[in-house]
Design an enzyme around this catalytic site. Structure first.
Site, PDB file in Angstrom:
ATOM      1  CG  ASP A 377      51.385  15.835  60.892  1.00 45.46           C
ATOM      2  OD1 ASP A 377      50.406  15.083  60.920  1.00 45.46           O
ATOM      3  OD2 ASP A 377      51.316  17.072  61.053  1.00 45.46           O
ATOM      4  CD  GLU A 411      31.426  31.166  55.248  1.00 47.63           C
ATOM      5  OE1 GLU A 411      31.482  31.541  56.437  1.00 47.63           O
ATOM      6  OE2 GLU A 411      31.158  29.997  54.936  1.00 47.63           O
ATOM      7  CG  HIS A 416      34.004  27.019  59.443  1.00 45.22           C
ATOM      8  ND1 HIS A 416      34.845  26.552  58.457  1.00 45.22           N
ATOM      9  CD2 HIS A 416      33.482  25.916  60.055  1.00 45.22           C
ATOM     10  CE1 HIS A 416      34.842  25.235  58.455  1.00 45.22           C
ATOM     11  NE2 HIS A 416      34.011  24.816  59.415  1.00 45.22           N
ATOM     12  N   GLY A 444      26.811  22.006  60.199  1.00 44.62           N
ATOM     13  CA  GLY A 444      26.836  20.836  59.338  1.00 44.62           C
ATOM     14  C   GLY A 444      26.330  21.088  57.934  1.00 44.62           C
ATOM     15  CB  ILE A 456      24.042  35.064  49.968  1.00 38.81           C
ATOM     16  CG1 ILE A 456      23.939  36.435  49.293  1.00 38.81           C
ATOM     17  CG2 ILE A 456      25.249  34.284  49.428  1.00 38.81           C
ATOM     18  CD1 ILE A 456      25.085  37.377  49.677  1.00 38.81           C
ATOM     19  CG  ASP A 580      52.544  15.867  64.679  1.00 35.76           C
ATOM     20  OD1 ASP A 580      51.757  14.999  64.274  1.00 35.76           O
ATOM     21  OD2 ASP A 580      52.633  17.002  64.177  1.00 35.76           O
TER      22      ASP A 580
END
Length: 690
Positions: A377, A411, A416, A444, A456, A580
């Site tokens: 993986d 940020e 995120h 998005g 900014i 997995d």
């Protein structure tokens, strides 16, 4: 309060999981594992020692007085009968019981050969003793007595050697802490480790063992985890980091919240896995079982034919014919065949545990040996599973750290993963990141922020286009980064694009090395991922994997493994996440990364405690060495048994006058079993990480 005799934990009638009365003494155990570990070897070895002492104490005088008939009152044969009979039916009872159990199962085993052979010698000697007119000749009590004595002595040596083979469990148990310091009602107290509860705050000072698994809530230190993970360098621990029971705190004081206690700790789970693996059977063991099922009846037929041939055709004495009969039965006893596989598995799985590789059983050892293809993986297995800043591109009039600072300011209020990677990169470079005056996330597209009353922007092309900003000056460089499979975020300040930052999931430190080693071993390596083909190609190129399967949904991973198996390949799957688990279960052998989810760990046939893919190589090397030992054991055990049968049957007697004494046959048979165990123990010297 008493101590568990195996692990040393303090237990009493209330806290003990298991209570046993052994030889009139009461023992308390903290777990079924400790109880079984104590009872099996301790009682078996003790009983064998008693039987060996008993049989030798009577067997040696039987041998001496057979050649020096100096006993008073009764005839020599009667004295020999009185000495040998207790050996035959007390010390030798285990062989009768084993032969009877085999007979009930409509099969034969090594106990059948020993029981038939010694009984024949004892019965004939008894008839000579009590019916000398009907059965004239010499008594043969010393043969039956000493054969049993030497076979029991050999079994004692086997058990002592097997005790060394299984000492991995005892070593693991010895790692456990006995006491723990916990904070309750604001006061630090010391309590037995088994009384620590989930949620307790545990204090560990420099040089002390960490009592249970937990998460650091205060302090900073380095912890020696070598005994659990095999990692030689101490690991730094800080707020939020996990700590493992039985590891050693090296430097500062730590406080951590207990998350797993008792049987749930990492160490307890390791002990359980190793114990289950050591009593498991590998498919190759069926070969020994099949051979024995045909071999024993064949030996009985050969022994009977040798008796008949020498007595009726060769016109030899009945004693001579009986000697060949007994010698064939004893020398051919397939004890070593029965030991060939389990002893090697015990040592191999124990050695794996010492190196941070948990192999759940003999079946998985053998499958790992046969592996032709390994599927990795990508995310969290080959890569770290978290994005990192890789490149910072700027216009000529801007410095790298200035662009990074503005991006980090934008940020800082974001949760995120890409934003967190940018903020972390700024901190690592020592860039001060003040708070933004305002922050707006645009799904998005990216984010907008205000700092020092200036705007900014940080985001993708769509964000820049929507704000009518040109990226022409950076276009070629941005496209080049994207072609490398990186995610590129553009940075704009005061209505002008000033730079770009690329972020990507990075390879783990030793991924490329592990892949290279596997390819050298002749194993095909494939990468499996749900990522887009472009990103997958970039990672596969870095790690050195030619064949990749990209854009595979989690539910399709097991189907991919199945298709590879249809091609006739023995497939291993290496993974770490919940998605997995189906693929790990579908593969011929699943290899779960220790830092992964509980579901992945439960599904894998091999568990790597440390998050290091070089241990995949170590697991396969260890499996190959273990199976090599098993094959050596099986060959020599069978060759030894088969080669000496003609000698025992007396085929060398007409030419060289050589006969195999049944007593020597018994000694040789015991020696063959001990030699097989000793060969398995040589695995303890093998280093799978060399």
């Amino acid at each position: 309060m008493a101590k568990d005799p195996v692990c040393g934990m303090y237990v009493d009638e209330e806290t003990a999981t298991i209570k046993r009365v052994i030889r009139g003494r009461t023992y308390y155990f903290c777990s079924e594992t400790c109880a079984r570990t104590f009872e099996r070897p301790e009682i078996e070895v003790r009983n064998l020692k008693i039987l060996v002492a008993f049989s030798l104490a009577l067997g040696i005088p039987t041998l001496v007085f057979s050649y020096l008939p100096i006993l008073p009152f009764l005839s020599t044969n009667l004295w020999l009968f009185l000495l040998a009979t207790p050996i035959q039916f007390i010390a030798g009872w285990r062989f009768y019981r084993g032969a009877y159990d085999a007979l009930r199962s409509r099969t034969t085993n090594m106990d059948t050969l020993i029981a038939v052979g010694t009984s024949a010698a004892w019965l004939y000697s008894t008839l000579v003793t009590f019916f000398p007119n009907v059965f004239p000749g010499e008594a043969y009590f010393d043969t039956s007595a000493l054969i049993i004595a030497f076979i029991l002595l050999g079994k004692l040596f086997e058990d002592l050697a097997k005790g060394k083979a299984s000492e991995a469990i005892r070593k693991l148990m010895d790692l456990q802490a006995r006491m723990a310091k916990v904070v309750r009602s604001g006061v630090e107290i010391e309590i037995p480790v088994e009384k620590v509860e989930v949620g307790d705050i545990v204090v560990v000072r420099p040089g002390e063992k960490i009592a249970v698994d937990g998460v650091v809530v205060e302090g900073h230190s380095s912890v020696d985890e070598k005994m659990i993970t095999g990692e030689s360098i101490p690991i730094e621990k800080k707020l939020g980091d996990e700590v493992i029971s039985a590891t050693i705190n090296k430097a500062g004081m730590l406080k951590f919240k207990a998350t797993k206690v008792g049987a749930d700790t990492t160490l307890s789970q390791i002990i359980k896995l190793v114990e289950e693996a050591q009593i498991s059977r590998a498919p190759i063991q069926r070969l020994a079982d099949v051979v024995s099922s045909y071999f024993v009846p064949t030996v009985i037929v050969i022994a009977t034919l040798s008796l008949v041939a020498w007595y009726f055709i060769g016109r030899m004495s009945f004693i001579f014919a009986l000697t060949t009969f007994i010698a064939v039965l004893i020398i051919a006893c397939p004890c070593a065949l029965g030991l060939a596989t389990p002893t090697a598995i015990m040592v191999g799985t124990g050695k794996g545990a010492e190196n941070g590789v948990l192999i759940k059983g003999g079946e998985y050892l053998e499958k790992a040996y046969k592996l032709q293809t390994i599927v990795f993986d990508k995310t969290g297995t080959l890569t770290k599973g978290q994005p990192s800043v890789l490149d910072i591109v700027t216009l000529e009039d801007w410095k790298t750290n200035d662009v990074l600072k503005l991006a980090a300011i934008a940020e800082k209020g974001s949760e995120h993963p890409l934003g967190e990677a940018i903020v972390e990169a700024a901190r690592e470079k020592g860039v001060r990141v003040p708070d933004a005056e305002s922050f707006e996330a645009i799904p998005g597209h990216g984010v907008k922020a205000t700092y020092d009353r200036k705007r900014i922007l940080l985001g993708n092309r769509k964000l820049m286009v929507s704000e009518n900003l040109s990226i022409e000056q950076l276009e070629d460089r941005v496209r080049g980064l994207e072609e490398e499979g990186k995610t590129v975020m553009l940075v704009a300040f005061e209505k002008r694009v000033i730079g770009a930052i690329s972020v990507a999931d990075t390879l783990k430190e030793h991924s490329a090395k592990a892949v290279s080693e596997l390819k050298k071993m002749g194993i095909e390596v494939i990468m499996l991922t749900g990522d887009n083909t472009r990103t997958a190609k970039a990672i596969s190129k870095q790690v050195g994997i030619e064949r990749l399967l990209a854009e595979v949904l989690p539910g399709q991973k097991a189907d991919v493994i199945k298709k590879l198996q249809v091609e006739g390949k023995i497939v291993g799957m290496v993974g770490d996440g919940i998605n997995d688990a189906p693929a790990l279960a579908q593969a011929d052998i699943g290899i779960a990364i220790g830092g992964g989810t509980d579901v992945a760990l439960e599904t894998g046939g091999i568990v790597l405690i440390k998050d290091d893919l070089r241990d995949v190589v170590a697991a396969i090397k260890l499996s190959r060495q273990t199976i090599k030992k098993i094959k050596q054991n099986l060959f020599w055990a069978f060759f030894y048994n088969a080669a000496f049968i003609p000698v025992a049957a007396g085929l060398l007697y007409p030419i060289f006058g050589i006969m195999l004494n049944p007593i020597l046959a018994g000694i040789a048979m015991a020696f063959s079993s001990v030699s097989v165990v000793t060969n398995s123990l040589l695995l303890k010297r093998y280093n799978p990480k060399a």
